[in-house]
Design an enzyme around this catalytic site. Structure first.
Site, PDB file in Angstrom:
ATOM      1  N   THR A  89      24.247 -11.841 -23.762  1.00 20.42           N
ATOM      2  CA  THR A  89      22.792 -11.589 -23.761  1.00 20.42           C
ATOM      3  C   THR A  89      22.311 -11.515 -22.202  1.00 20.42           C
ATOM      4  O   THR A  89      21.533 -10.627 -22.051  1.00 20.42           O
ATOM      5  CB  THR A  89      21.968 -13.041 -24.363  1.00 20.42           C
ATOM      6  OG1 THR A  89      22.767 -13.159 -25.633  1.00 20.42           O
ATOM      7  CG2 THR A  89      20.641 -12.770 -24.238  1.00 20.42           C
ATOM      8  N   TYR A 136      18.794 -10.931 -37.244  1.00 22.57           N
ATOM      9  CA  TYR A 136      17.658  -9.979 -38.058  1.00 22.57           C
ATOM     10  C   TYR A 136      18.090  -9.971 -39.599  1.00 22.57           C
ATOM     11  O   TYR A 136      17.354 -10.302 -40.454  1.00 22.57           O
ATOM     12  CB  TYR A 136      17.516  -8.565 -37.468  1.00 22.57           C
ATOM     13  CG  TYR A 136      16.473  -7.715 -38.436  1.00 22.57           C
ATOM     14  CD1 TYR A 136      15.094  -8.051 -38.037  1.00 22.57           C
ATOM     15  CD2 TYR A 136      16.950  -7.060 -39.318  1.00 22.57           C
ATOM     16  CE1 TYR A 136      14.131  -7.487 -38.836  1.00 22.57           C
ATOM     17  CE2 TYR A 136      15.812  -6.417 -40.135  1.00 22.57           C
ATOM     18  CZ  TYR A 136      14.502  -6.644 -39.666  1.00 22.57           C
ATOM     19  OH  TYR A 136      13.374  -5.951 -40.501  1.00 22.57           O
ATOM     20  N   TYR A 171      29.148 -17.895 -31.394  1.00 22.83           N
ATOM     21  CA  TYR A 171      27.971 -18.131 -30.419  1.00 22.83           C
ATOM     22  C   TYR A 171      26.779 -18.241 -31.452  1.00 22.83           C
ATOM     23  O   TYR A 171      26.395 -17.480 -32.029  1.00 22.83           O
ATOM     24  CB  TYR A 171      27.680 -16.942 -29.694  1.00 22.83           C
ATOM     25  CG  TYR A 171      26.735 -17.018 -28.843  1.00 22.83           C
ATOM     26  CD1 TYR A 171      25.972 -18.147 -28.371  1.00 22.83           C
ATOM     27  CD2 TYR A 171      26.089 -16.122 -27.944  1.00 22.83           C
ATOM     28  CE1 TYR A 171      24.752 -18.502 -27.638  1.00 22.83           C
ATOM     29  CE2 TYR A 171      24.803 -16.045 -27.043  1.00 22.83           C
ATOM     30  CZ  TYR A 171      24.346 -17.160 -26.991  1.00 22.83           C
ATOM     31  OH  TYR A 171      23.105 -17.263 -26.205  1.00 22.83           O
ATOM     32  N   ARG A 185      17.268 -17.105 -30.821  1.00 28.80           N
ATOM     33  CA  ARG A 185      17.242 -15.553 -30.717  1.00 28.80           C
ATOM     34  C   ARG A 185      17.561 -14.674 -31.908  1.00 28.80           C
ATOM     35  O   ARG A 185      17.128 -13.588 -32.121  1.00 28.80           O
ATOM     36  CB  ARG A 185      18.217 -15.284 -29.422  1.00 28.80           C
ATOM     37  CG  ARG A 185      17.575 -15.790 -28.130  1.00 28.80           C
ATOM     38  CD  ARG A 185      18.622 -15.129 -27.131  1.00 28.80           C
ATOM     39  NE  ARG A 185      18.068 -13.684 -26.827  1.00 28.80           N
ATOM     40  CZ  ARG A 185      17.528 -13.286 -25.523  1.00 28.80           C
ATOM     41  NH1 ARG A 185      17.523 -14.119 -24.330  1.00 28.80           N
ATOM     42  NH2 ARG A 185      17.227 -12.220 -25.158  1.00 28.80           N
ATOM     43  N   LYS A 201      29.975 -21.419 -28.631  1.00 29.75           N
ATOM     44  CA  LYS A 201      28.966 -21.745 -27.760  1.00 29.75           C
ATOM     45  C   LYS A 201      27.954 -22.302 -28.611  1.00 29.75           C
ATOM     46  O   LYS A 201      27.219 -21.352 -29.277  1.00 29.75           O
ATOM     47  CB  LYS A 201      28.665 -20.348 -26.906  1.00 29.75           C
ATOM     48  CG  LYS A 201      27.452 -20.449 -25.870  1.00 29.75           C
ATOM     49  CD  LYS A 201      27.430 -18.945 -25.536  1.00 29.75           C
ATOM     50  CE  LYS A 201      26.153 -19.216 -24.417  1.00 29.75           C
ATOM     51  NZ  LYS A 201      25.723 -17.870 -23.825  1.00 29.75           N
ATOM     52  N   ILE A 234      28.864 -22.209 -20.891  1.00 30.52           N
ATOM     53  CA  ILE A 234      28.706 -20.544 -20.635  1.00 30.52           C
ATOM     54  C   ILE A 234      27.361 -20.571 -20.126  1.00 30.52           C
ATOM     55  O   ILE A 234      26.472 -20.542 -20.598  1.00 30.52           O
ATOM     56  CB  ILE A 234      28.893 -19.828 -21.884  1.00 30.52           C
ATOM     57  CG1 ILE A 234      30.420 -19.892 -22.130  1.00 30.52           C
ATOM     58  CG2 ILE A 234      28.745 -18.211 -21.595  1.00 30.52           C
ATOM     59  CD1 ILE A 234      30.905 -19.289 -23.381  1.00 30.52           C
TER      60      ILE A 234
END
Length: 295
Positions: free
Chosen positions: A46, A109, A135, A140, A164, A206
């Protein structure tokens, strides 16, 4: 054996004024990270503006990171997508150009079910031989991979080895670690919650912060893992106001602004991201001074 212990930098993708990738600056930034103690380069995540890279650029940037790192530390490539097929293609390409592992975000989405998430990760992992780190960042993606699903995947798919975690949900993280029974490499995806996750068995972070404070981020993790928890706690607590400033607007807007303030090479942001608001930029500048990164 873990992919890495310590601090991995979620490194920015520097851009030229014409918005082309600035590979010379990327090499400079990678060398700076390695010279200052960073334990892993995490490319095309990202923070690396992967959403606005073409698929060819995505692979080219991963290859460049591998070439510039020269096997000094591991390179983990972000290869996630809301399309399983695309994620497979990117993961295979990352493996082909020499990435040591892949970092795969939950599909965004689409809002996959837990069954769909399990199938998504299994398909990607079976397409490559390198380790896969999941992740989880529901804020998000709108998609949360639940502890039981993580445990199922780590138990049944050999090269799914880590996660993560950027959920901000310590209870969920603790349940996940309980169900995985020591078979999961846990990395914090939140710079403000590194020590809490280390306390339940995490082995690193991270980090966005590491772009501008690699030595401090590395030291925070390693001091904790090596037993100097008071020193680690001081770094974590002292960094909180700066971390808040780095997320006062959507990542990576503030961190690129911070790098430019510090004379580092980050360049502009690709649309639809926009430059940082002046009021937020001034707060960020003051926090960089307070944390000792600039005068």
């Amino acid at each position: 054996m873990s992919i890495f212990r310590g601090a991995g930098v979620a490194i920015v993708t520097p851009m030229k004024d014409n918005f082309d990738v600035d590979y010379e600056a990327l090499e400079t930034n990678i060398n700076y990270q390695i010279e200052n103690g960073t334990d892993c380069i995490v490319i095309t995540g990202t923070t690396g503006e992967s959403a606005t890279l073409t698929e060819q650029e995505h692979v080219d940037v991963i290859k460049a990171a591998v070439d510039f790192t020269k096997h000094r530390i591991p390179v983990i490539a972000g290869t996630g997508s809301n399309s399983t097929r695309t994620a497979v293609e990117l993961s295979k390409a990352a493996q082909d150009v020499g990435a040591d592992a892949v970092l795969v975000v939950t599909p965004y989405y689409n809002k996959a079910t837990q069954k769909g998430l399990a199938a998504h990760y299994t398909t990607i992992a079976n397409a490559v031989s390198v380790p896969l780190v999941m992740y989880n960042v529901p804020s998000r993606t709108g998609c949360n991979i639940l502890p039981a699903t993580v445990a199922e995947l780590t138990k049944n798919v050999e090269n799914i080895v880590g996660i993560k975690d950027a959920t901000g949900n310590m209870a969920q993280a603790a349940q996940m670690m309980n169900l995985c029974d020591g078979n999961l490499e846990l990395y914090s995806g939140e710079d403000g919650q590194v020590l809490p996750l280390l306390s339940i068995g995490g082995i690193g972070v991270i980090s966005v912060l590491s772009n501008i404070a690699p030595r401090q981020t590395h030291d925070m993790v390693m001091e904790y893992l090596e037993g100097d928890r008071s020193r680690a706690m001081k770094i974590q607590i002292d960094a909180v106001p700066l971390i808040n400033a780095l997320f006062s607007e959507v990542n990576p807007i503030p961190v690129k602004a911070a790098m430019e303030m510090l004379g580092m090479q980050a360049g502009p942001l690709r649309a639809p991201l926009s430059e940082m608001e002046d009021a937020h930029k001034e707060i960020l500048r003051q926090e960089l001074i307070r944390f000792g990164l600039m005068k």
